[in-house]
Design an enzyme around this catalytic site. Structure first.
Site, PDB file in Angstrom:
ATOM      1  NE  ARG A 280     131.055 -27.301  70.826  1.00  0.00           N
ATOM      2  CZ  ARG A 280     131.903 -26.300  71.023  1.00  0.00           C
ATOM      3  NH1 ARG A 280     132.876 -26.071  70.177  1.00  0.00           N
ATOM      4  NH2 ARG A 280     131.797 -25.518  72.085  1.00  0.00           N
TER       5      ARG A 280
ATOM      6  N   GLY B 262     143.607 -34.559  66.935  1.00  0.00           N
ATOM      7  CA  GLY B 262     143.923 -33.180  66.540  1.00  0.00           C
ATOM      8  C   GLY B 262     144.761 -32.509  67.618  1.00  0.00           C
ATOM      9  CG  HIS B 263     142.972 -31.645  71.409  1.00  0.00           C
ATOM     10  ND1 HIS B 263     141.819 -32.401  71.511  1.00  0.00           N
ATOM     11  CD2 HIS B 263     142.563 -30.347  71.439  1.00  0.00           C
ATOM     12  CE1 HIS B 263     140.778 -31.598  71.606  1.00  0.00           C
ATOM     13  NE2 HIS B 263     141.190 -30.354  71.555  1.00  0.00           N
TER      14      HIS B 263
HETATM   15  P1  AMP Z   1     139.618 -27.058  71.662  1.00  0.00           P
HETATM   16  O1  AMP Z   1     139.922 -28.080  72.724  1.00  0.00           O
HETATM   17  O2  AMP Z   1     138.517 -27.458  70.743  1.00  0.00           O
HETATM   18  O3  AMP Z   1     139.506 -25.666  72.207  1.00  0.00           O
HETATM   19  O4  AMP Z   1     140.907 -27.031  70.730  1.00  0.00           O
HETATM   20  C1  AMP Z   1     142.189 -26.803  71.255  1.00  0.00           C
HETATM   21  C2  AMP Z   1     143.160 -26.614  70.120  1.00  0.00           C
HETATM   22  O5  AMP Z   1     143.164 -27.795  69.313  1.00  0.00           O
HETATM   23  C3  AMP Z   1     142.795 -25.458  69.196  1.00  0.00           C
HETATM   24  O6  AMP Z   1     143.981 -24.767  68.826  1.00  0.00           O
HETATM   25  C4  AMP Z   1     142.167 -26.165  68.019  1.00  0.00           C
HETATM   26  O7  AMP Z   1     142.296 -25.456  66.807  1.00  0.00           O
HETATM   27  C5  AMP Z   1     142.975 -27.435  67.965  1.00  0.00           C
HETATM   28  N1  AMP Z   1     142.257 -28.488  67.249  1.00  0.00           N
HETATM   29  C6  AMP Z   1     141.002 -28.944  67.491  1.00  0.00           C
HETATM   30  N2  AMP Z   1     140.643 -29.875  66.582  1.00  0.00           N
HETATM   31  C7  AMP Z   1     141.699 -29.995  65.732  1.00  0.00           C
HETATM   32  C8  AMP Z   1     141.952 -30.777  64.572  1.00  0.00           C
HETATM   33  N3  AMP Z   1     141.037 -31.631  64.086  1.00  0.00           N
HETATM   34  N4  AMP Z   1     143.147 -30.637  63.964  1.00  0.00           N
HETATM   35  C9  AMP Z   1     144.079 -29.770  64.428  1.00  0.00           C
HETATM   36  N5  AMP Z   1     143.900 -29.005  65.517  1.00  0.00           N
HETATM   37  C10 AMP Z   1     142.738 -29.112  66.164  1.00  0.00           C
END
Ligand code: AMP
Length: 285
Positions: free
Chosen positions: A187, A36-37
């Site tokens: 998570r 995703g990232h």
């Molecule tokens: P986090 O590390 O969880 O704070 O996420 C960092 C960024 O990655 C945020 O903009 C999230 O929305 C994005 N993100 C996390 N998981 C996904 C995913 N499965 N698909 C797309 N973007 C994601």
């Protein structure tokens, strides 16, 4: 690929790039990078000259009972993956430098932060908007990329940027899922093998709700009741919220007359997972 830790070095580098006429892109993350990232980094790469990925587990967006201490951290791996996906720099500040003991300035977006995740996580979005505003000042991005996975977060950031006139374009990239539909999340690592299978219910219930709408159902309460029944049938699940909201105001919708976002947060065992689905509905129907 270079890792920058110091706030001063980050900001001085960014100001220099700007003077050189380079376009800067920022992808804010809490690390533990997954596909995703990486999709956000790839998207950013297409739009700018210099891609900065911030890796910072932001303490002020975690509640006292939440998983700050146990949140997965592996900076070396993150830097490697970010570089492969097209990042030029990883910015990994320390919490001590980001938040010195006499830090007292916060950015708060009202209304949009009251419902959905904001209801169960008081102070969470204030932590997010504060850190993102600070990252914008440090990295000076022309473009910042966020994921639709955190739909409320992306909406709140967009509004902050508009309300406070940050000179940055916000791009929101689609949710990346596993083949079985589970939204990728740092998570997900907390889930046991069994819980992983149970976690599929989030996306299944969203798709079921979508099919009800496609079939002509317009009453949000009925759709939420069907989703609740479906999720409750999974043993380890506990619903935090299920909402059907307007895509921009995030206000709950009673009768569906146009596009909506169906959003939910569900505990599977001890792990709180979120997911959402935008459903396009012709406003005349
Ligand atoms: P986090 O590390 O969880 O704070 O996420 C960092 C960024 O990655 C945020 O903009 C999230 O929305 C994005 N993100 C996390 N998981 C996904 C995913 N499965 N698909 C797309 N973007 C994601």
């Amino acid at each position: 690929m270079k890792t920058i830790v110091s706030l001063e070095e980050m900001q001085q580098s960014a100001l220099r790039w700007r003077r050189e006429g380079k376009r800067i892109g920022l992808v804010p993350t809490m690390g533990s990078l997954h596909e995703g990232h990486l999709s956000l980094i790839q998207r950013c790469r297409e739009q700018v000259d210099i891609v900065v990925v911030s890796v910072f587990v932001n303490p002020i967006q975690f509640g006292p009972q939440e998983d700050l201490a146990g949140y997965p951290r592996d900076l070396e791996r993150d830097a490697l993956l970010a570089g492969k996906a097209g990042a030029d720099y990883v910015f990994a500040p320390t919490a001590q430098e980001m938040y010195p003991p006499d830090f007292v300035s916060l950015v708060r977006v009202e209304k949009l932060t009251e419902g959905l995740c904001g209801a169960a996580r008081p102070g969470h979005f204030q932590g997010v908007t504060t850190v993102v505003a600070k990252l914008f000042n440090l990295v000076q991005p022309d473009v910042a990329v966020f994921g639709a996975k955190d739909y409320q977060q992306a909406t709140v950031i967009r509004r902050m940027v508009r309300d406070l006139a940050f000179p940055v374009e916000i791009v929101v990239a689609p949710i990346v899922r596993e083949g079985n539909g589970l939204a990728k999340s740092s998570r997900n690592q907390y889930l046991s093998h069994e819980e992983r299978a149970e976690a599929l219910i989030l996306y299944q219930s969203l798709r079921f709700a979508e099919s009800l709408i496609r079939g002509g159902e317009r009453q949000a309460a009925d759709i939420k009741a069907s989703m609740t029944e479906m999720i409750d049938s999974v043993e380890q699940s506990r619903i935090d919220y299920i909402e059907i909201v307007h895509p921009e105001t995030l206000e709950p919708v009673e009768e569906i007359t146009g596009d909506v976002v169906i959003a939910l947060a569900v505990f599977i065992g001890k792990t709180r997972l979120i997911d959402n689905l935008m459903v396009h509905v012709a406003s005349s129907s």
